[in-house]
Design a protein around this motif. Structure first.
Motif, PDB file in Angstrom:
ATOM      1  N   TYR A   4       0.806  -1.211   0.000  1.00 39.55           N
ATOM      2  CA  TYR A   4       0.000   0.000   0.000  1.00 39.55           C
ATOM      3  C   TYR A   4       0.838   1.259   0.000  1.00 39.55           C
ATOM      4  N   SER A   8       0.527   3.762  -3.128  1.00 39.18           N
ATOM      5  CA  SER A   8       0.053   5.116  -2.856  1.00 39.18           C
ATOM      6  C   SER A   8       0.994   6.151  -3.444  1.00 39.18           C
ATOM      7  N   VAL A  11      -0.089   6.557  -6.969  1.00 36.33           N
ATOM      8  CA  VAL A  11      -1.275   7.391  -7.079  1.00 36.33           C
ATOM      9  C   VAL A  11      -0.907   8.860  -6.951  1.00 36.33           C
ATOM     10  N   ASN A  23      -7.103   3.632  -6.178  1.00 36.80           N
ATOM     11  CA  ASN A  23      -6.674   2.909  -4.996  1.00 36.80           C
ATOM     12  C   ASN A  23      -6.983   1.428  -5.212  1.00 36.80           C
ATOM     13  N   GLN A  25      -7.540  -2.521  -4.633  1.00 38.37           N
ATOM     14  CA  GLN A  25      -7.959  -3.389  -3.550  1.00 38.37           C
ATOM     15  C   GLN A  25      -7.056  -4.619  -3.534  1.00 38.37           C
TER      16      GLN A  25
END
Length: 256
Positions: A4, A8, A11, A23, A25
């Motif tokens: 993550y 991130s 992103v 985002n 999953q």
């Protein structure tokens, strides 16, 4: 945490270029399905692109190359970033992008590879969990993932609206191997839109492998198969293909 954190960062870096943040999953196969797999990481990534699809969304499955084998989903998630960006840039979707990962085989010391049984278990679960249009399921993969696309598409052609193998091999034991099922795959793919891509200077998986597969499909009556060979490129063709408008226009125009 590593998955993550690094995703991130992606992103954050790309957010100004996308219509909205992405985002992913991190999901896991049900225990009953996971125990039936041979070489599949039970964890996989799902990206939602171009809005929050409620029904009839397209589904694009990306199969990674040999360098992604293992349990580090961050690494294979990075390989799919160009696809996520391309879908936004060329306004395709709404679309789910699913990124599975291949493990080493549970049953031998050999390197694992894509298995159609594993992938069908994954696809069955994704269809149950997400509002996917079963007539708009697309498959692409790079290198070993290109082999996976030939294998899965050639074994279960009824599941796909289109497949796009990139610098893919045609045998389970690496670039020098040729599957004894090649003619069967070609016959099954004769009614499926296929666009293969290869590099003319590829010394890892020669372009001849993709050419041979497309020629076999055409010889067996296929009129929807074609290939593009980038004569001045090697094994890194994926970067060129996944940044081209042609790829997305072709794929997302297909309906099973």
């Amino acid at each position: 945490m590593k998955i993550y954190l690094n995703l991130s960062l992606f992103v954050f870096c790309w957010a100004p270029l996308l219509s909205e943040p992405i985002n992913p999953q991190l999901l896991k196969l049900s225990p009953k399905r996971a125990e039936r797999t041979t070489c599949l990481n039970p964890e996989y990534l799902v990206f939602k692109t171009n809005g929050n699809p409620e029904d009839n969304a397209s589904l694009l499955i990306y199969l990674h190359g040999g360098g992604g084998i293992g349990s580090d989903l961050h690494r294979v998630g990075e390989q799919a970033h160009a696809l996520i960006f391309g879908i936004h840039q060329f306004e395709k979707g709404p679309c789910f992008v699913v990124v599975p990962q291949c493990l080493r085989s549970k049953h031998s010391s050999e390197r694992g590879t894509w298995q159609e049984k594993d992938l069908n278990l994954l696809l069955d679960e994704v269809i149950e969990k997400f509002p996917v249009d079963s007539d708009k399921i697309y498959l692409t993969g790079n290198s070993m993932g290109g082999y996976g696309a030939w294998l899965w598409g050639g074994t279960c052609p009824e599941r796909f609206a289109a497949i796009a193998p990139i610098v893919g091999g045609i045998g389970p034991r690496g670039p020098k191997d040729v599957s004894p099922d090649l003619e069967k795959w070609a016959f099954n793919l004769a009614t499926v839109p296929v666009y293969a891509f290869a590099g003319g200077r590829d010394n890892v998986v020669p372009a001849e492998r993709s050419i041979r597969m497309v020629d076999a499909i055409c010889r067996l009556g296929g009129k929807l198969a074609k290939i593009k060979v980038y004569q001045d490129m090697g094994h890194n063709v994926r970067q060129k293909v996944y940044s081209s408008k042609e790829f997305y226009d072709w794929m997302f125009s297909k309906v099973r």
